[in-house]
Design a protein around this motif. Structure first.
Motif, short mmCIF file in Angstrom:
data_model
loop_
_atom_site.label_atom_id
_atom_site.label_comp_id
_atom_site.label_asym_id
_atom_site.label_seq_id
_atom_site.Cartn_x
_atom_site.Cartn_y
_atom_site.Cartn_z
N VAL A 185 44.69 67.79 40.31
CA VAL A 185 45.61 69.14 40.30
C VAL A 185 46.94 68.91 40.09
O VAL A 185 47.65 67.75 40.47
N SER A 186 47.83 69.95 39.92
CA SER A 186 49.16 69.64 40.07
C SER A 186 49.92 69.62 41.16
O SER A 186 49.30 69.93 42.19
N ASP A 187 51.12 69.16 41.23
CA ASP A 187 51.85 69.02 42.37
C ASP A 187 51.95 70.44 42.94
O ASP A 187 52.02 70.45 44.19
N GLU A 188 52.32 71.49 42.28
CA GLU A 188 52.71 72.83 42.50
C GLU A 188 51.36 73.22 43.43
O GLU A 188 51.60 73.94 44.36
N CYS A 189 50.10 72.94 42.86
CA CYS A 189 49.05 73.30 43.56
C CYS A 189 48.89 72.81 45.03
O CYS A 189 48.41 73.41 45.79
#
Length: 327
Positions: free
Chosen positions: A10-14
């Protein structure tokens, strides 16, 4: 060709949103990396500030992946399972948060304490320590099997079970589902699927002798036994990845009969109870071996895509199948 996979980063933002929800709005990720040891859940090691924590984040596979019925939703039962293990004196990581809301991403995830230890199969664990560690693992397995249930099957989040009153029914359904899925993937032929299920039905009474449901971890192997050295002494620090645990025949725990490991005798010495030597018990263990390696071969093909591992597991399953058909 697109190969199947369960691990989906998953993304760093997630990751940042998950950490803030689990640890508090001021929490910031200082360090993160994807853990590569697992094959089912997507796992991250995370270090945070405000608060300063080291945690492991495990994220369940997306819903559209090929999963067995019991694999769907099994992460939700982990906190309950770990509470039972801890109460029995089995070292396990603390659960910090389980999130089933899907408000950050459309997958269930769990945040757990990071255990500063190595898997038992790590090259840094000295060979001379391994025998004693396996004996300790055997003793901990005894504690797990001392946890009794009222029925057979898989725990759900509140401790209720998906299963039934007899091991014959629960294992029989699992065996049938596995054979069906394996035949669909070409891991086993339709003829062999029908033959093994016919043999099971013909001797299903052997499974009725299992009348005491006990908690079986169902995934105890070296990568899930975390060990550490303190003042020159090595010990087991945690048993992890208990999401596949179920109430079953105690000998469904495959480490009890999967004696390919050179240290198997040490594990059984720690376990303290020999395998049932009866004809029915030997038959059950043969079916367990076939089931386990057939499932693994299917998983390496349909979920993970490791043809080399699939071929090896398929070979073991085929050997067990030939024994079943001769018996």
């Amino acid at each position: 060709m697109t190969h199947p996979k369960l691990i989906e980063p998953v993304s760093d933002e997630c990751l940042s949103a998950i950490v803030r929800k689990a640890l508090g709005p001021a929490a910031v990720i200082h360090e993160s990396h994807l853990l590569t040891g697992g094959q089912f859940n997507t796992a991250y090691y995370l270090e945070t500030r405000s608060p300063a924590e080291r945690v492991v984040l495990r994220i369940a596979p997306p819903d559209d992946r090929r999963l067995f019925q019991y694999e769907r939703g099994m992460m939700q039962a982990e906190p309950w399972i770990y509470r039972q293990l801890a109460a029995a004196g089995v070292p396990v990581p603390e659960t910090i948060a389980l999130d089933t809301s899907r408000d950050i991403l459309d997958r269930v995830y769990i945040v757990q304490e990071y255990v500063d230890a190595l898997p038992l199969n790590h090259s840094s664990v000295p060979p001379e320590a391994r025998a004693q560690l396996m004996r300790e693992a055997g003793k901990l397995t005894t504690r797990i099997h001392a946890i009794r249930g009222n029925e057979f099957g898989w725990p759900v989040g509140d401790g209720a079970l998906r299963g039934g009153p007899t091991w014959r029914k629960v294992f029989g359904d699992l065996l049938a589902e596995t054979c069906t899925e394996a035949a669909r993937e070409g891991v086993i032929s339709d003829a062999d699927e029908n033959a093994v299920l016919e043999r099971f039905m013909g001797r299903r009474a052997a499974f009725d002798a299992c009348i005491h449901p006990v908690l079986v971890h169902n995934d105890i192997w070296a990568p899930n036994i975390l060990v550490a050295e303190l003042d020159g002494e090595w010990s087991v620090r945690a048993i992890i990845d208990a999401d596949r645990a179920l109430f079953a025949d105690r000998e469904f725990e495959y480490i009890l009969w999967d004696d390919d490991d050179a240290l198997h005798d040490d594990l059984m010495a720690g376990y303290g109870t020999p395998l049932d030597a009866s004809r029915d018990a030997r038959w059950r263990r043969l079916l367990y071996r076939f089931y386990w390696y057939l499932f693994a071969a299917w998983a390496y093909r349909a979920q993970i895509w490791r043809p080399d591992a699939q071929a090896w597991c398929q070979g073991v399953a085929d050997t067990a199948l030939r024994q079943i058909l001769r018996t």
